[in-house]
Design a protein around this motif. Structure first.
Motif, PDB file in Angstrom:
ATOM      1  N   UNK A  76      33.350 -19.026  44.514  1.00 51.46           N
ATOM      2  CA  UNK A  76      32.579 -17.750  44.194  1.00 51.46           C
ATOM      3  C   UNK A  76      33.038 -17.169  42.941  1.00 51.46           C
ATOM      4  N   UNK A  77      32.137 -16.218  42.357  1.00 50.12           N
ATOM      5  CA  UNK A  77      32.441 -15.633  41.211  1.00 50.12           C
ATOM      6  C   UNK A  77      33.410 -14.501  41.526  1.00 50.12           C
ATOM      7  N   UNK A  78      34.604 -14.625  40.636  1.00 50.59           N
ATOM      8  CA  UNK A  78      35.639 -13.442  40.745  1.00 50.59           C
ATOM      9  C   UNK A  78      36.314 -13.872  41.854  1.00 50.59           C
ATOM     10  N   UNK A  79      37.634 -13.069  42.200  1.00 50.64           N
ATOM     11  CA  UNK A  79      38.629 -13.386  43.076  1.00 50.64           C
ATOM     12  C   UNK A  79      38.814 -12.119  44.117  1.00 50.64           C
ATOM     13  N   UNK A  80      38.034 -11.257  43.936  1.00 51.21           N
ATOM     14  CA  UNK A  80      37.888 -10.272  44.793  1.00 51.21           C
ATOM     15  C   UNK A  80      37.702 -10.764  46.363  1.00 51.21           C
ATOM     16  N   UNK A 124      36.769  -9.215  50.289  1.00 56.44           N
ATOM     17  CA  UNK A 124      36.018 -10.478  50.576  1.00 56.44           C
ATOM     18  C   UNK A 124      34.758 -10.693  49.725  1.00 56.44           C
ATOM     19  N   UNK A 125      34.547 -11.929  49.192  1.00 58.69           N
ATOM     20  CA  UNK A 125      33.235 -12.139  48.475  1.00 58.69           C
ATOM     21  C   UNK A 125      32.128 -11.917  49.119  1.00 58.69           C
ATOM     22  N   UNK A 126      30.913 -11.302  48.193  1.00 55.98           N
ATOM     23  CA  UNK A 126      29.695 -11.026  49.083  1.00 55.98           C
ATOM     24  C   UNK A 126      29.017 -12.291  48.816  1.00 55.98           C
ATOM     25  N   UNK A 127      27.618 -12.449  49.668  1.00 53.44           N
ATOM     26  CA  UNK A 127      27.044 -13.514  49.501  1.00 53.44           C
ATOM     27  C   UNK A 127      26.379 -13.629  48.041  1.00 53.44           C
ATOM     28  N   UNK A 128      26.281 -12.690  47.317  1.00 50.62           N
ATOM     29  CA  UNK A 128      25.527 -12.654  45.995  1.00 50.62           C
ATOM     30  C   UNK A 128      26.595 -13.490  45.076  1.00 50.62           C
ATOM     31  N   UNK A 129      28.081 -13.324  45.501  1.00 51.31           N
ATOM     32  CA  UNK A 129      29.128 -14.143  44.612  1.00 51.31           C
ATOM     33  C   UNK A 129      29.245 -15.620  44.804  1.00 51.31           C
ATOM     34  N   UNK A 130      28.459 -16.083  45.825  1.00 49.72           N
ATOM     35  CA  UNK A 130      28.573 -17.559  46.394  1.00 49.72           C
ATOM     36  C   UNK A 130      28.168 -18.223  45.115  1.00 49.72           C
ATOM     37  N   UNK A 131      28.761 -19.260  44.480  1.00 47.37           N
ATOM     38  CA  UNK A 131      28.069 -20.237  43.456  1.00 47.37           C
ATOM     39  C   UNK A 131      27.629 -21.283  43.963  1.00 47.37           C
ATOM     40  N   UNK A 132      28.269 -21.898  44.992  1.00 47.29           N
ATOM     41  CA  UNK A 132      27.947 -23.172  45.670  1.00 47.29           C
ATOM     42  C   UNK A 132      28.763 -23.213  46.901  1.00 47.29           C
ATOM     43  N   UNK A 133      28.036 -24.011  47.998  1.00 43.72           N
ATOM     44  CA  UNK A 133      28.578 -24.321  49.293  1.00 43.72           C
ATOM     45  C   UNK A 133      28.340 -25.771  49.596  1.00 43.72           C
ATOM     46  N   UNK A 155      34.255 -33.103  49.974  1.00 44.43           N
ATOM     47  CA  UNK A 155      33.452 -31.936  49.313  1.00 44.43           C
ATOM     48  C   UNK A 155      33.651 -31.811  47.680  1.00 44.43           C
ATOM     49  N   UNK A 156      32.812 -31.598  47.157  1.00 41.68           N
ATOM     50  CA  UNK A 156      33.029 -31.281  45.559  1.00 41.68           C
ATOM     51  C   UNK A 156      31.732 -30.540  44.980  1.00 41.68           C
ATOM     52  N   UNK A 157      32.223 -29.614  44.132  1.00 37.65           N
ATOM     53  CA  UNK A 157      31.359 -28.849  43.435  1.00 37.65           C
ATOM     54  C   UNK A 157      31.700 -28.946  41.761  1.00 37.65           C
ATOM     55  N   UNK A 158      30.767 -28.875  41.030  1.00 37.41           N
ATOM     56  CA  UNK A 158      30.745 -28.790  39.593  1.00 37.41           C
ATOM     57  C   UNK A 158      29.629 -27.319  39.270  1.00 37.41           C
ATOM     58  N   UNK A 159      30.449 -26.655  38.315  1.00 42.55           N
ATOM     59  CA  UNK A 159      29.828 -25.330  38.073  1.00 42.55           C
ATOM     60  C   UNK A 159      30.081 -25.019  36.774  1.00 42.55           C
ATOM     61  N   UNK A 160      29.360 -23.804  36.164  1.00 41.63           N
ATOM     62  CA  UNK A 160      29.497 -23.628  34.878  1.00 41.63           C
ATOM     63  C   UNK A 160      30.476 -22.599  34.819  1.00 41.63           C
ATOM     64  N   UNK A 161      31.438 -22.510  33.954  1.00 40.87           N
ATOM     65  CA  UNK A 161      32.714 -21.570  33.988  1.00 40.87           C
ATOM     66  C   UNK A 161      32.942 -21.240  32.553  1.00 40.87           C
ATOM     67  N   UNK A 197      37.901 -15.798  36.355  1.00 42.25           N
ATOM     68  CA  UNK A 197      38.462 -16.300  37.635  1.00 42.25           C
ATOM     69  C   UNK A 197      37.474 -16.566  38.596  1.00 42.25           C
ATOM     70  N   UNK A 198      37.788 -17.513  39.334  1.00 42.05           N
ATOM     71  CA  UNK A 198      36.794 -18.031  40.557  1.00 42.05           C
ATOM     72  C   UNK A 198      37.596 -18.378  41.811  1.00 42.05           C
ATOM     73  N   UNK A 199      36.966 -17.791  42.875  1.00 42.26           N
ATOM     74  CA  UNK A 199      37.584 -17.832  44.245  1.00 42.26           C
ATOM     75  C   UNK A 199      37.261 -19.296  44.837  1.00 42.26           C
TER      76      UNK A 199
END
Length: 809
Positions: free
Chosen positions: A92-96, A98-107, A117-123, A128-130
């Motif tokens: 998720x974007x940020x470390x707040x 609980x994260x909202x659905x809009x904060x979800x980068x990938x599942x 499992x494995x995820x690659x994302x742009x940072x 910070x990322x949860x």
């Protein structure tokens, strides 16, 4: 539905419920307690004892949480490949929380044709990322987490990798005004600068920012590697000496490196001064002869200095001033001895055995330059437990400072707790038998290189721990290290002892309740045998070791009103906090904040308790005031860990929550009280009507605890009837107090802000914890269905019976 089916269903539900209620949660299975990390390699995790916590956007299985600070701008890969169960992963974007659905980068469920499992994302560097880690369906298990970042890291003078080398300094000026943030974010996330300090003595070093012109933050880490991990963190400090500047004092070893991070509170920057002093035993004269070779195992960035050395040896590889090490191989395989990174043109030799009658046949290899540098490196075949002599010098007659790294890649035959990674977990023990006869050597070699065994000690109280091998049947050696990670650094060694009681060993060290300490047991020379281990901790209480709360209190020593809740809507309406937290605001009239005099001695909430003289002034064990009225900040006590989250408090419904009590001394009756600010008006004085009854802000009234066993006990509150406004903040202020006496109306009955106060003559024992959080208000089935005033399994039976009688078959 017939009676047999009903009885079977009720029994199944009760067995399932009781099975779940006994589980103990792992430390970071709560989103709000996400573990701060940077890039990691093979970080182990275990969800088998975890609980589910979170928004459920990706998974609903038991899960663990991490807050990752990106080390570069580019592609970050978070991987659970290699884990031992079918995993799930979310970012998720940020470390707040609980994260909202809009904060979800990938599942992600399955990656790389596996069930892991494995995820690659742009940072972006510094952001910070949860990270949420769980299992497919409701699966749990053990696993490994790897995080890497590939991209650009801006080169700046204020980044960790360009830390300024310093020794002891006086009034060294610095300026963070134009700095940027760089680092793991373990202590601060403000613009910061870095120093690499080399200790000149063995003793205590003090790093001070007192006298700086802004509100500072300070962190110190073991070693100067970037980026440091949580296990490297020695201390983090905000306020010291009754000021808004920072200071840390910590144990150091001469010649070892320590990373210093300097920044500001919040996002503050400014000009300041840095002072570093070291008090202890000065660096001894170099023992640079072969007969005094330093015993080591695998080491990382071990500093050395040949500038004051003389030449000693057979001259088979070099005749320059040199120093010697006796290396005991930790594996059977390829051992690499490296001087890469040293500050001068080095020479290196490795010999078979650690005898000093050196001949050409004992020389394994001699090296001058390696890896296209002027530094040296040798890789050779080693046998686990065998010893090898390492000679370090310079090309021609050159001398200088350098770093030594030794690692071994191969197989290790050690087992049980004679391997540091398999250290046996213990608390205080009496006459615990041990034997090193069949053990092998494993470890860093800071104190011994004999066959050894390891224990991981967690004290139940803060004080002086005595670790004793007195009464053992052979000539022992003993070392104690701060932290539980392997292998411990020399800077983490708290003591090394040979003889204390005849030829047996004993150490007395300062410990903190809930901390982790490694104990290494071996023999003098290469001796082995049978022995007994005794560990005991005597609580040491400093002057005024009180515990207080950290809810906002407008009657404070600064005389500034504090905000209970942020403004809602367009109008800037701020509700003042009238929670009784500060004990002595200078008026002597109260209400008095609850004070626990002997905090941590008999019983306290959770696994830790931190001491303070006062909530908003004086000195504080965790280095930060519980309240900062001048900045209108609260909820700053580092020891609030008794309540188990998430907490379900549905509107006008009965519910309960769990909490833990750590009992140090048995036999004392204890009382628990809980206050909740249902109407969000900044006090705990009110009672509100619900259709089910009265929702009292004094929510738990004198719950009696008796005959609790020593150690951590998980308990459940009586039934709580909650109430929440239809508009306004979701968050709520809650206080839980554990004490030796019931609450009898507080210090100022009838006055505003009295509820939750303590007696004027203070509590003797216990702890008060204040929480600012958003409760789960969605659950509506935890009710007092049978009307007995308690929410328990009998209500489940009543509800199930009602459902079976009323709902379709």
């Amino acid at each position: 539905m017939n009676g047999q089916k009903v009885r079977f269903l009720l029994a199944f539900i009760l067995i399932s419920l009781l099975g779940v209620s006994g589980a103990f949660a792992c430390p970071n299975d709560n989103c709000n307690h996400a573990e701060a990390i940077s890039n990691v390699t093979n970080l182990t995790f275990d969800t088998r004892s975890a609980r589910f916590d979170g928004p459920g956007h990706c998974m609903v299985s038991p899960n663990c949480w991490y807050c990752y600070t990106a080390t570069c701008t580019g592609e970050v890969t978070v991987s659970l490949l290699g884990s031992g169960f079918d995993t799930m992963l979310a970012v998720y974007n940020g470390c707040d929380c609980y994260p909202a659905l809009a904060d979800l980068i990938e599942c992600n469920d399955d990656a790389a044709s596996s069930h892991q499992s494995q995820i690659t994302f742009s940072a972006t560097q510094g952001e910070q990322y949860l990270i949420e880690v769980g299992g497919y369906g409701f699966q749990t298990g053990q696993g490994i987490l790897n995080i890497s970042c590939e991209g650009e890291t801006p080169a700046t003078k204020d980044d960790c990798t360009q830390a300024i080398a310093v020794g002891e300094v006086t009034d060294l000026t610095f300026d963070t005004t134009n700095a940027t943030f760089d680092g793991p974010g373990l202590c601060l996330v403000s613009p910061n600068i870095w120093y690499c300090y080399t200790a000149s003595c063995t003793g205590e070093a003090t790093v001070s920012l007192l006298g700086s012109s802004f509100d500072t933050m300070l962190a110190v880490y073991n070693g100067c590697d970037c980026y440091p991990t949580d296990s490297d963190l020695i201390g983090c400090n905000d306020d010291a000496g009754g000021t808004y500047q920072s200071e840390l004092t910590f144990a150091v070893t001469s010649g070892q490196n320590y990373l210093i991070e300097v920044g500001g509170y919040g996002s503050g920057t400014g000009e300041g001064i840095l002072n570093i002093t070291c008090e202890g035993e000065e660096t001894p004269a170099t023992k640079d002869d072969c007969a005094n070779a330093t015993a080591i195992s695998d080491v990382k960035d071990l500093s050395f200095d040949t500038r004051n050395a003389t030449f000693d040896g057979a001259g088979l590889c070099m005749t320059s001033p040199n120093v010697w090490y006796c290396y005991t191989a930790s594996c059977s395989g390829e051992a690499t001895v490296s001087l890469l990174g040293s500050a001068y043109d080095t020479m290196l030799a490795v010999y078979d055995g650690c005898g000093c009658a050196l001949k050409q046949g004992s020389l394994i290899e001699c090296n001058d330059d390696a890896g296209g540098t002027y530094q040296s490196e040798i890789t050779f075949t080693a046998v686990e437990g065998e010893q090898y002599l390492i000679e370090i010098g310079g090309y021609s007659s050159q001398t200088g400072q350098g770093v030594l790294n030794v690692r071994c890649e191969g197989t290790s035959g050690s087992s049980n707790n004679d391997e540091c990674e398999n250290a046996q977990d213990i608390g205080d023990v009496k006459d615990l038998a041990f034997e090193t006869t069949e053990a092998t050597f494993d470890g860093p070699g800071h104190c011994m290189t004999s066959p050894n065994i390891w224990y991981r000690y967690t004290p139940a109280s803060t004080g002086k721990a005595t670790i004793s091998l007195c009464g053992s049947a052979y000539d022992t050696m003993l070392a104690v290290y701060k932290g539980g990670n392997c292998y411990p650094s020399a800077g983490g060694m708290m003591g090394c002892n040979d003889d204390a009681c005849n030829y047996q060993s004993e150490l007395v060290v300062d410990v903190i309740a809930g901390g982790v300490y490694l104990i290494e047991i071996g023999g003098y020379g290469n001796q082995t045998g049978v022995g007994v281990l005794n560990v005991s901790c005597e609580p040491v209480i400093p002057s005024d070791p009180y515990d207080l709360g950290d809810a906002p209190d407008s009657t404070n020593n600064v005389g500034k009103s504090m905000t209970a809740y942020p403004s809602q809507g367009l109008l800037p309406v701020l509700l003042p906090g009238n929670f009784p937290t500060v004990y002595d605001d200078g008026t002597g009239t109260g209400p008095f904040g609850p004070v626990h005099v002997r905090a941590g001695e008999v019983a306290f909430l959770g696994s830790t308790v931190t001491w303070e003289n006062e909530a908003d002034s004086g000195t504080d064990q965790d280095g930060r005031f519980n309240l900062r009225p001048a900045n209108d900040t609260s909820d700053r006590d580092g020891g609030d860990d008794g309540v188990i989250f998430p907490v379900s408090l549905p509107h006008c419904r009965w519910s309960t929550f769990d909490y833990t009590v750590n009992v140090v001394e048995t036999g004392t009756d204890l009382w628990v009280n809980v206050w909740c600010d249902w109407n969000r008006d900044g006090d705990w004085d009110d009672t509100i009507e619900c259709t089910q009854g009265l929702a009292k802000e004094w929510a738990v009234q004198n719950q009696l605890l008796f005959d609790l066993p020593a150690g951590i006990n998980t308990l459940t509150t009586p039934g709580i009837l909650a109430w929440h406004p239809s508009q306004g903040p979701e968050e709520i202020w809650m206080r839980i107090t554990l004490s030796e006496q019931p609450w009898k109306g507080g210090s100022n009955p009838g006055e505003e802000g009295n509820a939750g106060s303590g007696p004027e003559d203070k509590y003797d024992i216990g702890e008060t914890e204040d929480y600012y959080f958003a409760p789960d208000t969605s659950l509506t089935v935890c009710e007092d269905f049978n009307g007995d005033g308690v929410v328990d399994t009998l209500d489940l039976i009543t509800f199930t019976t009602m459902w079976l009688e009323s709902c379709p078959d």
